[in-house]
Design a protein around this motif. Structure first.
Motif, PDB file in Angstrom:
ATOM      1  N   ILE A 109      -3.669  -5.628  16.298  1.00  0.00           N
ATOM      2  CA  ILE A 109      -3.328  -5.812  14.894  1.00  0.00           C
ATOM      3  C   ILE A 109      -4.601  -6.123  14.138  1.00  0.00           C
ATOM      4  O   ILE A 109      -5.422  -6.943  14.580  1.00  0.00           O
ATOM      5  N   HIS A 110      -4.786  -5.435  12.998  1.00  0.00           N
ATOM      6  CA  HIS A 110      -6.009  -5.581  12.213  1.00  0.00           C
ATOM      7  C   HIS A 110      -5.639  -5.941  10.780  1.00  0.00           C
ATOM      8  O   HIS A 110      -4.715  -5.358  10.209  1.00  0.00           O
ATOM      9  N   PRO A 111      -6.352  -6.890  10.165  1.00  0.00           N
ATOM     10  CA  PRO A 111      -5.984  -7.366   8.825  1.00  0.00           C
ATOM     11  C   PRO A 111      -6.517  -6.493   7.693  1.00  0.00           C
ATOM     12  O   PRO A 111      -7.294  -6.934   6.844  1.00  0.00           O
ATOM     13  N   SER A 112      -6.107  -5.242   7.689  1.00  0.00           N
ATOM     14  CA  SER A 112      -6.359  -4.361   6.554  1.00  0.00           C
ATOM     15  C   SER A 112      -5.411  -3.175   6.663  1.00  0.00           C
ATOM     16  O   SER A 112      -4.768  -2.971   7.701  1.00  0.00           O
ATOM     17  N   CYS A 136      -1.990  -5.291   6.601  1.00  0.00           N
ATOM     18  CA  CYS A 136      -2.335  -5.306   8.017  1.00  0.00           C
ATOM     19  C   CYS A 136      -1.805  -4.043   8.681  1.00  0.00           C
ATOM     20  O   CYS A 136      -0.872  -3.396   8.186  1.00  0.00           O
ATOM     21  N   ARG A 153       2.123  -0.269   9.233  1.00  0.00           N
ATOM     22  CA  ARG A 153       1.354  -1.129   8.336  1.00  0.00           C
ATOM     23  C   ARG A 153       2.303  -1.951   7.464  1.00  0.00           C
ATOM     24  O   ARG A 153       3.452  -1.558   7.248  1.00  0.00           O
ATOM     25  N   SER A 168      -5.690 -13.963   2.593  1.00  0.00           N
ATOM     26  CA  SER A 168      -5.551 -14.027   4.049  1.00  0.00           C
ATOM     27  C   SER A 168      -4.196 -14.599   4.449  1.00  0.00           C
ATOM     28  O   SER A 168      -3.537 -14.074   5.359  1.00  0.00           O
ATOM     29  N   VAL A 171      -1.429 -12.054   3.970  1.00  0.00           N
ATOM     30  CA  VAL A 171      -1.516 -10.994   4.976  1.00  0.00           C
ATOM     31  C   VAL A 171      -1.023 -11.507   6.327  1.00  0.00           C
ATOM     32  O   VAL A 171      -0.293 -10.810   7.044  1.00  0.00           O
ATOM     33  N   GLN A 172      -1.401 -12.718   6.689  1.00  0.00           N
ATOM     34  CA  GLN A 172      -0.952 -13.271   7.969  1.00  0.00           C
ATOM     35  C   GLN A 172       0.565 -13.350   8.047  1.00  0.00           C
ATOM     36  O   GLN A 172       1.156 -13.049   9.094  1.00  0.00           O
ATOM     37  N   GLU A 175       1.707 -10.116   9.066  1.00  0.00           N
ATOM     38  CA  GLU A 175       1.395  -9.854  10.476  1.00  0.00           C
ATOM     39  C   GLU A 175       2.502 -10.390  11.381  1.00  0.00           C
ATOM     40  O   GLU A 175       2.892  -9.737  12.353  1.00  0.00           O
TER      41      GLU A 175
END
Length: 229
Positions: A109-112, A136, A153, A168, A171-172, A175
């Motif tokens: 998992i990537h934060p973008s 994400c 996504r 952040s 976004v988390q 996620e």
């Protein structure tokens, strides 16, 4: 047989906790067989211990290079016979040998909103770029950094007064919704990586992956919000 996950972490392990919570709530048909960290100080290890999950720590200083470290990881992980290797804030670049060994079973998992903003400091980059939205992405891992085939996504708007920290946090939260849902597709045998690309129920998914907020009806009942602790 229960789908076995091996989760790799380097820090606080909040995505690990989201996975544990989803399993406990019956929304993820899997078990975490082992949690591996490259840092003995990783707070996420305590989350695993509290949940009764086996833990492994490896110190890079004990290995001459990345290849040797990754071979040690393979040896340790394979003892637990994982079906899927889950990268959850694991802050190391993986060797081609490691990626090849777990090809089709290695997820990150990537934060973008990939392919945008690969690498670090993605929230700051999104703000500086003037992006209207951020988010994400969950993807299969390839040799290219943050470049493997995208599965799904989740989006958040970038607000006018957003800081790196506030963006952040939002976004988390997404996620914690997205990762358990994708892993449920893996655990139930629906999600695979084939030579022709990512497949769900034997059909190709869009190259940009599914959008969490616009899932087809047959996917919209999959696990969503995870209890935080």
């Amino acid at each position: 047989m229960t789908h076995r996950l091996a989760v790799l972490i380097s820090g606080n392990g909040t995505n690990l906790q989201a996975i544990i919570d989803a399993i406990d709530a019956g929304r993820l048909s899997a078990s975490v067989a082992v949690v591996l960290s490259n840092k003995t100080s990783a707070a996420g290890l305590q989350r695993a211990i509290r949940a009764g999950i086996a833990t492994i720590t490896l110190n890079k200083e004990n290995y001459p290079d990345r290849a040797a470290f990754d071979q040690a990881m393979i040896a340790e992980l394979d003892r637990f016979q994982p079906d899927t290797i889950v990268l959850a804030g694991f802050m190391r670049i993986l060797s081609p040998a490691f990626v090849a060994h777990y090809s089709g079973r290695l997820i990150n998992i990537h934060p973008s909103l990939l392919p945008l903003h690969k690498g670090l400091h993605t929230h700051l980059h999104a703000i500086q770029a003037g992006d209207a939205e951020h988010g994400c992405s969950v993807h299969f891992v390839s040799d290219e950094l943050d470049g493997g085939p995208i599965i799904a996504r989740a989006r958040v708007p970038v607000l006018e007064n957003d800081s790196e920290e506030t963006l952040s946090k939002r976004v988390q939260a997404r996620e914690y919704e997205l990762y358990p849902r994708v892993l449920e597709w893996r655990a139930t045998g629906r999600l695979t990586l084939e030579p022709r690309g990512v497949q769900l129920d034997g059909q190709p998914i869009p190259s940009e992956g599914f959008d969490l907020d616009q899932l087809p009806a047959e996917l919209a009942t999959a696990p969503a919000n995870s209890r935080r602790s």
